[in-house]
Design an enzyme around this catalytic site. Structure first.
Site, PDB file in Angstrom:
ATOM      1  CE  LYS A   1      -1.557   5.714  -4.059  1.00  0.00           C
ATOM      2  NZ  LYS A   1      -2.351   6.770  -4.685  1.00  0.00           N
TER       3      LYS A   1
ATOM      4  CE  LYS B   1       4.718   2.616 -10.203  1.00  0.00           C
ATOM      5  NZ  LYS B   1       3.519   2.767  -9.524  1.00  0.00           N
TER       6      LYS B   1
ATOM      7  CE  LYS C   1      -4.618  -5.734  -6.053  1.00  0.00           C
ATOM      8  NZ  LYS C   1      -5.458  -5.250  -5.590  1.00  0.00           N
TER       9      LYS C   1
END
Ligand code: TRP
Length: 321
Positions: free
Chosen positions: A192, A189, A110
């Protein structure tokens, strides 16, 4: 043996969740002491829409119940129904080195993307350690992306035991090779956050759109195809036994296979696989009170186990003056 794992309700649950975690947990409940939970505290690090979180939490519960988690056999609960876990997090914070958390993948990712990382995200692995250590779990079945978090849990538990005396069980991670990473529509992968998921309980039209959009290569029809590098093959394989996989592989290696035909077939396979669970899910979605009662019972049962470990930890650090 105590087996524990959880899933974040940060969106509708998908095939990656199902094969990497849910199915394994449902199988385990027959012969082991199972702790299975919906991870809504952790979801707060990425979800800021309260109605969305509420809805997804409820639906995740319904998914699990429909797919076969038995609340009588297993400890099935919502993370935030066990307030002890946040207390334990505080105790663990004080033996968790800053450097350990700074090496965390999700925090580093992040930060690298320029997303402002807040304290919740930074401390995420400590809360996860509390999830696991509170119940003395021996084994944690997860996907590959969670390996580091379980290793951090071990480090934290070892440090706590060294500092305050034997308190926690050191858990093992379990990642079977064949399902280490479940690929999504684009071959990355299934996640979401990549927008490449196939939802377990999507309606048939949505499911069709998704399956038809699975990315394949441009090998001409008349040439043999490579099952090893084919994403469609990998997703289809999740639903096949050894024999079925062998047959599909042989079809790939013969000229003439059309990806479009395989996709149509896969659509039916997925639809039929989850068919027996659809009515049950519908039932739970429409019977909120019953679902709440089930979760209350789950929380009660689970808190009793958590209390044992928390009481010991409180004593060992000296909070019981
Ligand atoms: N971090 C896990 C995930 O995003 C969810 C999780 C929280 C978890 N606590 C856990 C998984 C404890 C296993 C055990 O998938």
């Amino acid at each position: 043996m105590r087996i524990l794992s959880g899933i974040q309700p940060s969106g509708a649950l998908h095939l990656g969740n199902y094969f990497a975690m849910m199915k394994r947990m449902i199988d385990y409940q027959e012969n082991h002491e199972l702790f299975c939970f919906v991870v809504n505290y952790h979801a707060l690090t990425s979800v800021y829409d309260s109605n969305f979180l509420r809805r997804q939490t409820f639906e995740a519960i319904c998914d699990f119940l429909a797919l076969g988690i038995d609340p009588e056999k297993a400890h099935f609960y919502v993370q935030s129904d066990i307030p002890e876990v946040t207390e334990l997090t505080w105790l663990l914070n004080n033996v968790t080195p800053q450097g350990l958390l700074e090496r965390g993948h999700s925090y580093k990712d992040k930060k690298a993307k320029g997303i402002p990382a807040n304290h919740g995200l930074f401390a995420y692995p400590v809360l996860m350690a509390a999830d696991i250590l509170l119940y003395g779990a021996n084994l944690v079945p997860v996907g590959k992306d969670q390996k580091q978090h379980v290793e951090m849990t071990r480090d934290i538990a070892i440090k706590f035991n060294q500092t305050y005396g034997e308190t926690f069980v050191i858990p093992e991670v379990e990642i079977p090779k064949e399902i280490a990473t479940i690929p999504g529509l684009d071959g990355q992968k299934m996640s979401k956050s990549y927008g490449n998921t196939i939802e377990i309980f999507a309606d048939k039209n949505t499911l069709k759109k998704k399956v038809m959009s699975i990315v394949t290569d441009s090998t001409p029809v008349e040439e043999p195809k490579n099952p090893k590098t084919c994403n469609l093959f990998a997703i289809y394989s999740l639903f096949l036994d050894k024999e079925g996989k062998k047959e599909l592989k042989e079809r790939y290696l013969k000229p003439g296979l059309r990806y479009g035909d395989v996709k149509k077939e896969l659509l039916e396979v997925i639809w039929n696989y989850f068919e027996p669970y659809r009515d049950k899910r519908e039932y739970y979605v429409n019977n909120k009170d019953e679902v709440h009662d089930i979760m209350q019972m789950g929380a009660k049962k689970t808190r009793a186990v958590g209390m044992e470990f928390l009481t010991k930890a409180r004593h060992n650090v000296g909070l019981d003056y």
